[in-house]
Write a protein that holds these residues in place. Structure first.
Motif, mmCIF file in Angstrom:
data_model
loop_
_atom_site.group_PDB
_atom_site.id
_atom_site.type_symbol
_atom_site.label_atom_id
_atom_site.label_comp_id
_atom_site.label_asym_id
_atom_site.label_seq_id
_atom_site.Cartn_x
_atom_site.Cartn_y
_atom_site.Cartn_z
ATOM 1 N N ASP A 122 4.546 7.547 9.427
ATOM 2 C CA ASP A 122 4.664 7.472 7.974
ATOM 3 C C ASP A 122 3.400 8.015 7.309
ATOM 4 O OD1 ASP A 122 5.889 6.920 5.584
ATOM 5 O OD2 ASP A 122 5.461 4.781 5.598
ATOM 6 N N GLU A 123 3.564 8.530 6.087
ATOM 7 C CA GLU A 123 2.445 9.054 5.299
ATOM 8 C C GLU A 123 1.703 10.149 6.064
ATOM 9 O OE1 GLU A 123 0.315 5.371 4.654
ATOM 10 O OE2 GLU A 123 1.236 5.121 2.694
ATOM 11 N N ILE A 124 2.448 11.065 6.637
ATOM 12 C CA ILE A 124 1.845 12.123 7.455
ATOM 13 C C ILE A 124 0.859 12.964 6.660
ATOM 14 C CG2 ILE A 124 3.735 13.725 6.952
ATOM 15 C CD1 ILE A 124 1.890 13.445 10.319
ATOM 16 N N GLU A 125 1.024 13.013 5.324
ATOM 17 C CA GLU A 125 0.120 13.829 4.524
ATOM 18 C C GLU A 125 -1.302 13.278 4.501
ATOM 19 O OE1 GLU A 125 2.001 11.063 1.423
ATOM 20 O OE2 GLU A 125 2.423 11.898 3.387
ATOM 21 N N CYS A 126 -1.475 12.009 4.905
ATOM 22 C CA CYS A 126 -2.818 11.430 4.959
ATOM 23 C C CYS A 126 -3.681 12.106 6.020
ATOM 24 C CB CYS A 126 -2.744 9.932 5.252
ATOM 25 S SG CYS A 126 -2.039 8.948 3.923
ATOM 26 N N LEU A 158 0.812 -1.214 0.000
ATOM 27 C CA LEU A 158 0.000 0.000 0.000
ATOM 28 C C LEU A 158 0.844 1.261 0.000
ATOM 29 C CD1 LEU A 158 -2.943 -0.865 2.422
ATOM 30 C CD2 LEU A 158 -3.127 -0.225 0.021
ATOM 31 N N LYS A 159 2.036 1.203 0.595
ATOM 32 C CA LYS A 159 2.888 2.382 0.684
ATOM 33 C C LYS A 159 3.360 2.845 -0.685
ATOM 34 C CE LYS A 159 4.648 1.522 5.350
ATOM 35 N NZ LYS A 159 5.865 1.287 6.162
ATOM 36 N N TYR A 160 3.469 1.913 -1.632
ATOM 37 C CA TYR A 160 4.041 2.267 -2.932
ATOM 38 C C TYR A 160 3.041 2.167 -4.086
ATOM 39 C CZ TYR A 160 8.269 1.724 -0.194
ATOM 40 O OH TYR A 160 9.222 1.841 0.774
ATOM 41 N N GLU A 161 1.860 1.615 -3.829
ATOM 42 C CA GLU A 161 0.855 1.488 -4.888
ATOM 43 C C GLU A 161 0.160 2.826 -5.128
ATOM 44 O OE1 GLU A 161 -0.885 0.650 -7.847
ATOM 45 O OE2 GLU A 161 -0.039 -1.204 -6.979
ATOM 46 N N ARG A 162 0.166 3.307 -6.362
ATOM 47 C CA ARG A 162 -0.415 4.617 -6.666
ATOM 48 C C ARG A 162 -1.757 4.522 -7.393
ATOM 49 N NH1 ARG A 162 4.839 8.269 -8.478
ATOM 50 N NH2 ARG A 162 6.057 7.902 -6.580
ATOM 51 N N ASN A 163 -2.096 3.350 -7.887
ATOM 52 C CA ASN A 163 -3.380 3.183 -8.557
ATOM 53 C C ASN A 163 -4.488 3.144 -7.504
ATOM 54 O OD1 ASN A 163 -5.734 1.920 -9.756
ATOM 55 N ND2 ASN A 163 -4.427 1.377 -11.475
ATOM 56 N N PRO A 164 -5.410 4.134 -7.513
ATOM 57 C CA PRO A 164 -6.431 4.202 -6.461
ATOM 58 C C PRO A 164 -7.335 2.977 -6.399
ATOM 59 C CG PRO A 164 -6.928 5.739 -8.260
ATOM 60 C CD PRO A 164 -5.535 5.236 -8.494
ATOM 61 N N THR A 206 13.287 2.870 22.354
ATOM 62 C CA THR A 206 12.224 2.057 21.782
ATOM 63 C C THR A 206 11.689 2.772 20.544
ATOM 64 O OG1 THR A 206 11.618 1.282 23.987
ATOM 65 C CG2 THR A 206 10.008 0.940 22.221
ATOM 66 N N PHE A 207 11.478 2.018 19.479
ATOM 67 C CA PHE A 207 11.037 2.588 18.208
ATOM 68 C C PHE A 207 9.559 2.274 18.006
ATOM 69 C CE2 PHE A 207 10.550 2.367 13.529
ATOM 70 C CZ PHE A 207 10.994 3.633 13.196
ATOM 71 N N PHE A 208 8.757 3.321 17.838
ATOM 72 C CA PHE A 208 7.333 3.167 17.561
ATOM 73 C C PHE A 208 7.065 3.627 16.132
ATOM 74 C CE2 PHE A 208 7.570 3.610 22.128
ATOM 75 C CZ PHE A 208 6.638 2.690 22.600
ATOM 76 N N SER A 209 6.391 2.800 15.369
ATOM 77 C CA SER A 209 6.086 3.148 13.980
ATOM 78 C C SER A 209 4.597 3.011 13.734
ATOM 79 C CB SER A 209 6.854 2.233 13.019
ATOM 80 O OG SER A 209 6.545 2.528 11.679
ATOM 81 N N VAL A 210 4.029 4.020 13.088
ATOM 82 C CA VAL A 210 2.608 3.991 12.759
ATOM 83 C C VAL A 210 2.400 4.680 11.417
ATOM 84 C CG1 VAL A 210 2.134 6.140 13.992
ATOM 85 C CG2 VAL A 210 0.273 4.537 13.589
ATOM 86 N N SER A 211 1.528 4.139 10.608
ATOM 87 C CA SER A 211 1.198 4.745 9.326
ATOM 88 C C SER A 211 -0.064 5.583 9.478
ATOM 89 C CB SER A 211 0.973 3.666 8.256
ATOM 90 O OG SER A 211 0.511 4.247 7.050
ATOM 91 N N SER A 212 -0.009 6.822 9.010
ATOM 92 C CA SER A 212 -1.169 7.707 9.142
ATOM 93 C C SER A 212 -2.377 7.168 8.394
ATOM 94 C CB SER A 212 -0.818 9.106 8.625
ATOM 95 O OG SER A 212 0.199 9.678 9.408
ATOM 96 N N SER A 213 -2.128 6.402 7.331
ATOM 97 C CA SER A 213 -3.255 5.836 6.587
ATOM 98 C C SER A 213 -4.031 4.858 7.460
ATOM 99 C CB SER A 213 -2.757 5.134 5.319
ATOM 100 O OG SER A 213 -1.859 4.083 5.636
ATOM 101 N N ASP A 214 -3.340 4.209 8.406
ATOM 102 C CA ASP A 214 -4.033 3.323 9.341
ATOM 103 C C ASP A 214 -4.896 4.127 10.303
ATOM 104 O OD1 ASP A 214 -3.003 0.941 8.375
ATOM 105 O OD2 ASP A 214 -1.217 1.059 9.627
ATOM 106 N N ILE A 215 -4.375 5.286 10.716
ATOM 107 C CA ILE A 215 -5.107 6.105 11.675
ATOM 108 C C ILE A 215 -6.400 6.634 11.066
ATOM 109 C CG2 ILE A 215 -5.038 8.174 13.108
ATOM 110 C CD1 ILE A 215 -2.048 7.866 13.313
ATOM 111 N N VAL A 216 -6.303 7.214 9.867
ATOM 112 C CA VAL A 216 -7.485 7.837 9.275
ATOM 113 C C VAL A 216 -8.465 6.809 8.731
ATOM 114 C CG1 VAL A 216 -6.266 9.944 8.688
ATOM 115 C CG2 VAL A 216 -6.355 8.095 7.024
ATOM 116 N N SER A 217 -8.041 5.541 8.613
ATOM 117 C CA SER A 217 -8.954 4.526 8.103
ATOM 118 C C SER A 217 -9.891 4.016 9.186
ATOM 119 C CB SER A 217 -8.169 3.349 7.513
ATOM 120 O OG SER A 217 -7.457 2.659 8.533
ATOM 121 N N THR A 218 -9.650 4.451 10.429
ATOM 122 C CA THR A 218 -10.506 4.010 11.529
ATOM 123 C C THR A 218 -11.575 5.053 11.812
ATOM 124 O OG1 THR A 218 -9.082 5.050 13.169
ATOM 125 C CG2 THR A 218 -8.559 2.783 12.560
#
Length: 392
Positions: free
Chosen positions: A188-192, A11-17, A149-161
């Motif tokens: 990641d994907e903060i612009e989402c 999903l991070k690299y797929e551009r076709n909607p 400690t490293f925490f990673s989250v994708s913004s697309s996951d946040i806004v999908s909820t």
């Protein structure tokens, strides 16, 4: 959960909607199934963790949830928590970015007495650049060097909820970071989480989430310089200017230059047996102009399997002085006409050894691999740097 990780990477690299929508639907479906299975397992069945896997916050906490967090459990999949092992020396070039991040997190953690009075560390960074340039890799290196400690989250996951769940996810993310400090949060994907003014689709919901993140980012600066927030957009111009200004620094992470590409080839090849010379590594670096760090990673992973492929297809093997059977040509002294399957049938499976990696293996893989970053992508990021950022 491992399968979902592949979906998320795609999903991070797929551009076709349309493709993104289809993958997202499958992701949601499989996630629901995984959570249902996890709920059954949590009834008392103990399942050993896979060797080498990192801790995933999706595991149910035995602690009593705080008020208002009871319905939040299902969102834990969105946050990855780990203790990375990416050394500072593994990151090629990017000296300016590395210095800024050292001042922001590594120095405050190791030498807190340096930061007194008005001398306070940077707390928030926007790392932008072409896909695969190494933004998350750099973030993990910072966490490793500062024993964080490293925490990673994708913004697309946040806004999908759902909205209220997104708020809780943001709150819980920063709460865990504070409890585990020193820590590094990578978004990641903060612009989402934002869209330029004038676009209405999902903007209100996203702004509700970003308000929470900005508030938490501001509070992060009060925790002794031990909670660092790093955000990475795929398209920096999509970020609202109000959000962009909240970051202490905007640092451009460009594609690798020739020396950096050579270094990355060596890092990813590691101690795998090979007979490449220094001049051949330099030649590979020149041949991969325009490749991102991710492209080189994919290339090397493919090359690592070339000796195995040749071993599977080999019709002749030679026995070495160490008693190992290595694939060879028919004219090789001591060559025996046999196959890998025949040797294995004789109980010699453990004595079969793939040949070392050669330059020819790299040439074969590079003949079918092309860089994934276009010139137009680079131009966009360079223009953004001239307007708002600084070179890494």
């Amino acid at each position: 959960m491992n399968a979902l990780e592949y979906f998320n990477s795609h999903l991070k690299y797929e551009r076709n909607p349309k493709i993104r929508e289809a993958i997202t639907q499958k992701f949601t479906e499989y996630l629901r199934r995984a959570e249902e299975i996890r709920a059954v397992l949590d009834e008392g069945i103990v399942v050993p963790a896979a060797s080498g896997s990192y801790a995933r916050v999706a595991a149910r906490s035995k602690a009593k949830p705080k008020d208002g967090e009871g319905d939040f459990e299902g969102l834990h999949y969105a946050i990855v928590q780990e203790k990375p092992n990416v050394k500072w020396s593994d990151v090629a070039e990017l000296e300016s970015a590395k210095q800024a991040l050292q001042e922001a997190h590594i120095m405050p953690v190791r030498f807190p007495h340096f930061f007194i009075g008005k001398r306070q560390p940077w707390r928030t960074f926007l790392l932008y650049g072409p896909p695969g340039a190494g933004k998350s890799y750099l973030a993990k290196a910072v966490a490793t060097e500062a024993y964080s400690t490293f925490f990673s989250v994708s913004s697309s996951d946040i806004v999908s909820t759902r909205g209220h769940e997104s708020d809780k996810l943001v709150s819980n993310l920063f709460r865990m970071a504070r409890e585990s400090k020193p820590s590094v949060i990578f978004i990641d994907e903060i612009e989402c989480l934002s869209a330029p003014r004038g676009e209405s689709n999902g903007v209100e919901a996203a702004r509700c989430v970003i308000t929470g993140i900005l508030s938490q980012m501001k509070a992060a600066g009060t925790h002794d310089g031990k909670v660092l927030v790093l955000a990475a957009p795929h398209t920096p111009y999509s970020i609202d200017q109000d959000i962009r200004r909240r970051f202490d620094k905007c640092i451009y992470i460009p594609l690798l230059d020739s020396n950096a590409r050579k270094h990355i080839f060596k890092v990813h090849l590691g101690d795998t047996p090979n007979n490449l010379t220094e001049s051949e590594f330099e030649s590979l670096a020149r041949k991969t102009e325009g490749f991102s760090g991710s492209d080189i990673d994919v290339c090397v992973k493919d090359v690592l399997f070339e000796p195995i492929r040749k071993t599977q297809d080999a019709m002749f093997f030679v026995k070495t002085n160490e008693g190992l059977w290595v694939p060879c040509g028919p004219k090789e002294p001591g060559a025996v006409q046999t196959t890998m399957q025949e040797l294995a049938a004789q109980g010699l499976a453990e004595k079969i050894s793939p040949s070392p990696i050669t330059r020819t293996d790299f040439d074969k893989v590079l003949a079918r691999q092309k860089p994934t970053v276009s010139k137009s992508d680079i131009e966009v990021h360079e223009r953004f740097t001239k307007e708002f950022g600084e070179e890494g």
